[in-house]
Design a protein around this motif. Structure first.
Motif, PDB file in Angstrom:
ATOM      1  N   CYS A   6     -19.800 -83.618  19.752  1.00 34.20           N
ATOM      2  CA  CYS A   6     -19.834 -84.327  18.467  1.00 34.20           C
ATOM      3  C   CYS A   6     -20.677 -85.594  18.544  1.00 34.20           C
ATOM      4  O   CYS A   6     -20.541 -86.496  17.711  1.00 34.20           O
ATOM      5  N   GLU A   7     -21.535 -85.696  19.549  1.00 37.72           N
ATOM      6  CA  GLU A   7     -22.465 -86.814  19.711  1.00 37.72           C
ATOM      7  C   GLU A   7     -21.751 -88.139  19.982  1.00 37.72           C
ATOM      8  O   GLU A   7     -22.286 -89.209  19.685  1.00 37.72           O
ATOM      9  N   LEU A  37     -12.270 -89.902  15.407  1.00 42.54           N
ATOM     10  CA  LEU A  37     -13.149 -88.910  14.789  1.00 42.54           C
ATOM     11  C   LEU A  37     -13.135 -89.017  13.270  1.00 42.54           C
ATOM     12  O   LEU A  37     -14.148 -88.764  12.617  1.00 42.54           O
ATOM     13  N   LYS A  97     -20.909 -90.496   9.841  1.00 44.44           N
ATOM     14  CA  LYS A  97     -21.314 -89.208   9.270  1.00 44.44           C
ATOM     15  C   LYS A  97     -20.582 -89.019   7.949  1.00 44.44           C
ATOM     16  O   LYS A  97     -19.558 -89.630   7.686  1.00 44.44           O
ATOM     17  N   VAL A 133     -16.472 -87.459  11.648  1.00 43.15           N
ATOM     18  CA  VAL A 133     -16.581 -86.131  12.269  1.00 43.15           C
ATOM     19  C   VAL A 133     -15.581 -85.174  11.638  1.00 43.15           C
ATOM     20  O   VAL A 133     -15.857 -83.981  11.445  1.00 43.15           O
ATOM     21  N   ILE A 164     -14.649 -77.483  15.424  1.00 47.53           N
ATOM     22  CA  ILE A 164     -14.144 -78.726  15.998  1.00 47.53           C
ATOM     23  C   ILE A 164     -12.671 -78.930  15.673  1.00 47.53           C
ATOM     24  O   ILE A 164     -11.879 -79.344  16.523  1.00 47.53           O
ATOM     25  N   LEU A 218     -16.465 -81.217  22.885  1.00 51.79           N
ATOM     26  CA  LEU A 218     -16.502 -81.172  21.422  1.00 51.79           C
ATOM     27  C   LEU A 218     -17.925 -81.180  20.884  1.00 51.79           C
ATOM     28  O   LEU A 218     -18.176 -80.726  19.763  1.00 51.79           O
TER      29      LEU A 218
END
Length: 221
Positions: free
Chosen positions: A96-97, A47, A218, A52, A66, A94
């Motif tokens: 989170c895609e 992550l 991201k 993320v 998250i 989650l």
């Protein structure tokens, strides 16, 4: 003539401190010797690499949904550990895609094929190994592969890993563990893989894996 090269996931930033493409923090998340949370440590690294979360060590103090979910789950599984199927369900929760592919349990040969295939698709892979002669499973994060490139064809033979139970990847440079599963000379699969860290070498077998597709990086929150 072939050359030994290392191929990393596109979001990994090699350097003095191994990092992620959009994070100023080192990626490695350290596990203690008293807990069974290696799977969660690997997820935290995934992550962070994906942007993320910004820093795995900050989940205890951040109030975002998250981070709160990650900290709560870590405390739940601290002593008992977590299966890959449970991890897949948790990643879905989650929201989170991230998308997963699962090999819950498999032979060493099938696990190698699965991990090779998922790494070639630019996915990060959390994989499980056990030392030969023991029943204890340990989770590590595969961030790339090392192998021979000849005539523009890459043949992998080792996994480049972040092992949460080991120290930061300084002694080995771009990773803190390597799992050699094929002979460099013949390319044939070894009966037992050779697992090497800065301090020891073990004979191990792979027995499961989960790949995680994180998409475009991201900007960390």
């Amino acid at each position: 003539m072939g050359f030994v090269i290392q191929r990393f996931h596109q979001l990994i930033r090699p350097g003095v401190y191994l990092g992620a493409a959009r994070s100023k923090h080192a990626v490695h998340s350290q596990q203690s010797r008293l807990d069974s949370a290696c799977v969660m440590h690997c997820l935290l690294m995934v992550l962070q690499i994906a942007g993320v979360i910004d820093d795995a060590s900050s989940i205890t103090t951040r109030r975002r949904r998250i981070e709160a979910m990650l900290w709560r789950k870590t405390t739940e599984i601290f002593l008992k550990g977590m299966t890959f199927s449970e991890l897949a369900t948790f990643i879905t929760d989650l929201d989170c895609e991230a998308h997963t592919e699962l090999l819950e349990r498999g032979s060493h040969r099938n696990a190698v094929k699965f991990i090779e295939h998922e790494l070639s698709r630019e996915r990060l892979v959390i994989c499980s190994w056990r030392e030969v002669g023991t029943l204890h499973n340990h989770a590590v994060l595969a961030i790339g592969a090392s192998g021979i490139e000849c005539n523009q064809r890459f043949t992998p033979g080792a996994l480049l890993l972040l092992d949460p139970a080991e120290g930061p990847p300084t002694a080995m440079g771009t990773c803190n563990a390597q799992l050699d599963y094929a002979s460099w000379e013949s390319g044939e699969l070894r009966r037992y893989a050779r697992y090497t860290t800065a301090s020891e070498t073990l004979s191990v077998v792979l027995n499961g894996a989960i790949s995680i597709e994180v998409g475009q990086p991201k900007r960390p929150p």
